[in-house]
Design an enzyme around this catalytic site. Sequence first.
Site, mmCIF file in Angstrom:
data_model
loop_
_atom_site.group_PDB
_atom_site.id
_atom_site.type_symbol
_atom_site.label_atom_id
_atom_site.label_comp_id
_atom_site.label_asym_id
_atom_site.label_seq_id
_atom_site.Cartn_x
_atom_site.Cartn_y
_atom_site.Cartn_z
ATOM 1 N N CYS A 162 105.164 30.469 59.717
ATOM 2 C CA CYS A 162 104.746 31.214 60.772
ATOM 3 C C CYS A 162 103.868 31.724 61.256
ATOM 4 O O CYS A 162 103.960 31.864 62.254
ATOM 5 C CB CYS A 162 106.055 32.460 59.611
ATOM 6 N N CYS A 202 105.471 30.384 64.245
ATOM 7 C CA CYS A 202 106.205 31.138 64.990
ATOM 8 C C CYS A 202 105.043 32.193 66.050
ATOM 9 O O CYS A 202 105.468 32.941 66.844
ATOM 10 C CB CYS A 202 107.328 32.764 64.526
ATOM 11 N N LYS A 229 102.441 30.673 68.244
ATOM 12 C CA LYS A 229 103.828 29.874 69.244
ATOM 13 C C LYS A 229 104.207 31.146 70.602
ATOM 14 O O LYS A 229 104.186 30.425 71.684
ATOM 15 C CB LYS A 229 105.149 29.275 68.399
ATOM 16 N N TYR A 271 113.806 21.924 69.794
ATOM 17 C CA TYR A 271 112.621 23.768 69.721
ATOM 18 C C TYR A 271 111.505 23.627 70.209
ATOM 19 O O TYR A 271 110.482 24.209 71.159
ATOM 20 C CB TYR A 271 112.892 23.972 68.361
ATOM 21 N N GLU A 326 109.308 23.806 72.678
ATOM 22 C CA GLU A 326 108.255 25.426 73.445
ATOM 23 C C GLU A 326 106.845 24.785 73.408
ATOM 24 O O GLU A 326 106.647 25.553 74.163
ATOM 25 C CB GLU A 326 108.339 26.180 72.368
ATOM 26 N N HIS A 362 121.558 50.080 82.402
ATOM 27 C CA HIS A 362 120.647 48.806 83.782
ATOM 28 C C HIS A 362 119.376 49.983 84.663
ATOM 29 O O HIS A 362 118.536 50.838 83.778
ATOM 30 C CB HIS A 362 121.979 50.102 85.428
ATOM 31 N N GLU A 409 122.468 43.738 80.833
ATOM 32 C CA GLU A 409 123.116 44.192 81.051
ATOM 33 C C GLU A 409 124.491 42.923 81.249
ATOM 34 O O GLU A 409 125.260 43.499 81.237
ATOM 35 C CB GLU A 409 123.120 45.366 82.200
#
Length: 646
Positions: free
Chosen positions: A204, A209, A212, A359, A363, A621, A626
Amino acid sequence: MANSAAAAASAAATKSIIHVAGYSSCGFYRRATSVVASLSLLFPNKLQLVEHEFASRDAYRDWLIHETKFRDVVGASSSAGSSSKQGNLRATSHSSSPFCWLGSSAECTVDEVTEFIGGCDDTLDWCRKFVEPAKSSTSEILAQMIPDGHSPSHNYDYDLLILGGGSGGLAASKEAASLGAKVAVLDYVKPSPAGSKWGLGGTCVNVGCIPKKLMHNAALLSEGHKLDHPHYGIGVPPELEEKWMGISQDNEHGHHSWETLKSNVQNHIRSLNFKYRVDLREKEVTYLNLLGSFLDAHTIETVDKKGTKGTVTFSRCIIAVGGRPTPITCPGGELAISSDDIFSLDHDPGKVLCVGASYISLECAGFLHGIGKDVTVAVRSILLRGFDRECADMIGDHMKSMGVKFREEVVPTLLEKSGDRIKVTFSNGESDEYDTVLGAIGRTGDTVKLGLPNVGIVTNPSNAKIPAKYEQTSTPNIYVIGDVMEGCPELTPVAIHAGKMLARRLFGGSMQPMDYRNVCTTVFTPLEYGTVGYSEDDAIAEFGAENLDVYHKYFVPLEWSISPSRSYHQGFCKAIVDKHTNKVLGLHYLGPNAGEVMQGFGTAMKLGCTFKDITETVGIHPTTAEEITTLSITKESGASAAAGGC
Ligand code: FAD
Ligand code: NA7
């Protein structure tokens, strides 16, 4: 009444027949029967009320006292399968009105009794449980692990030895140490075939992660510079202001320095490596920078970087060695690099071929294209296998619209040197030359040289991963967590969570298992994709299309709406809902900040939320999150899924 509560929780699946006995003028009897009657009206296929009403208190008491045989059976059955004798005693000594029990039929005979519930309050509790949304957490299931022979008075070097200092191993080690265990972590990075090495922290932080996401962010910034900045008036020379107003014209990417990005990313990683070492020291976990393999079920052979061997003994061991990229095996495959190399590449990657369409490949293709590289993806079959097909296809379309090239239904069959470049021949006979070929065709458990045969552990031959139940392998004192465990989603927070929970079970008296269901995740492609729960395709396969409502909506994120260059970009969201229970089975979101959007919905899903819960949540908002709270159009309705204004 834990037994009864568990029965209520599972009652939704089968029809429950609840018997309530009492006398007609008793308020508690009337309350219990009216609540059960209302529920049975609402859920006629799941609940039936059988009333045993007596005209007077005396008549009821007479029945209660004289039907001792009946009460004995109720008491006996209520303790079946439970270690608690309380239900038994309560049933046989129960003297008030009402007296409630579960039966296998509407008959009031001793043979039909399945469980004693209790009086009025117990029955109301049972009803509450009955209507609670099915728990998506396994918190009520206990992890029944096989005794592993651990005793605090053992003579081994450590209570717990962890093989692998990545996301899962570090989390488990710190948790176990905080619970008083003597813990060591063995972490050693074998260089990639291209020679890349890194420090403590695992995939990671070093090659996954973290780099990346930083490189993805570089791409987003570059994309903003190209597509949005001019329309926000940023970087527009005064003499060109009029020209830019409202005109769809792409800015150039601007110069990008790979060296600067790579160096800053690597510096950040080194600071994290250092922090992890300090953290282990502070938590009193011994860090051993050694490569380990099993000699037997309590001994690891260690090798340091100079080749010096040693041994370490332990009472318990957790295997947390993760996985490594699966190599490309066609002739010349060794010319390709992988995700283990790309983030520290010492030269600009130039023109890139990404092999694989899931994935990691998408990516990497996304961020490399975003910072201005010429990128092609070689797709063997489909994009993002296992994810929602509609969303995966939209990601592909978005990437194509941005300029990423796709070679469909091909695999490389030959890689050869061609000057400074690599010539790639594909299975359809076509070929092209690239500066960099990045293989991302899946990951394999890093178990080959772990000495697993010495401890009787057999891996899955297709991916070298270790099967386990409640993270316990076939050898009871050896456990496994994270990417190397068969069936574990390859995600950092999953490895961390599983590691902590296992440590609590091993040293903290917990019996709570890890819940691998409804884990939310995000694919950081240029159009980010956040998801939790079922894909539409999987939901249809499992529940049948006729039992589902699929709500969907296309929308233009406000931040894109004044950039004509983005006129072909859209966000999308979708909720897959059980038509009968209103329970949300899957949520999907394509748009900016997908990880941030999806995280909170992950909690809602874990709590078993209904679609009504989501649409009754007042939105924030103006945000893109939302949009999920205002979903209202089902696919079945055929109405337009384009969002209206606010
Ligand atoms: P690892 O982190 O792989 O750690 C295993 C450690 O064990 C390594 O340090 C290894 O060197 C060491 N080791 C191996 N064998 C031995 C041995 N014999 N002796 C001693 N040490 C040994 N997950 C997300 O959640 N979000 C993301 O955005 C994400 N992006 C990713 C991007 C990429 C490019 C990749 C490759 C992965 C990504 N992941 C992401 C997945 C995530 O990185 C992994 O799920 C996670 O790191 C798994 O942790 P782990 O503890 O199981 O193993
Ligand atoms: P995945 O999710 O296992 O996907 C592998 C991809 O590579 C997928 O598109 C495969 O196509 C493709 N593939 C597999 N073998 C080959 C060969 N031999 N040639 C060409 N293409 C191939 O792996 P990732 O690396 O993307 O991600 C692994 C995990 O790491 C991921 O879950 C993240 O959480 C982190 P297919 O669809 O099988 O045809």
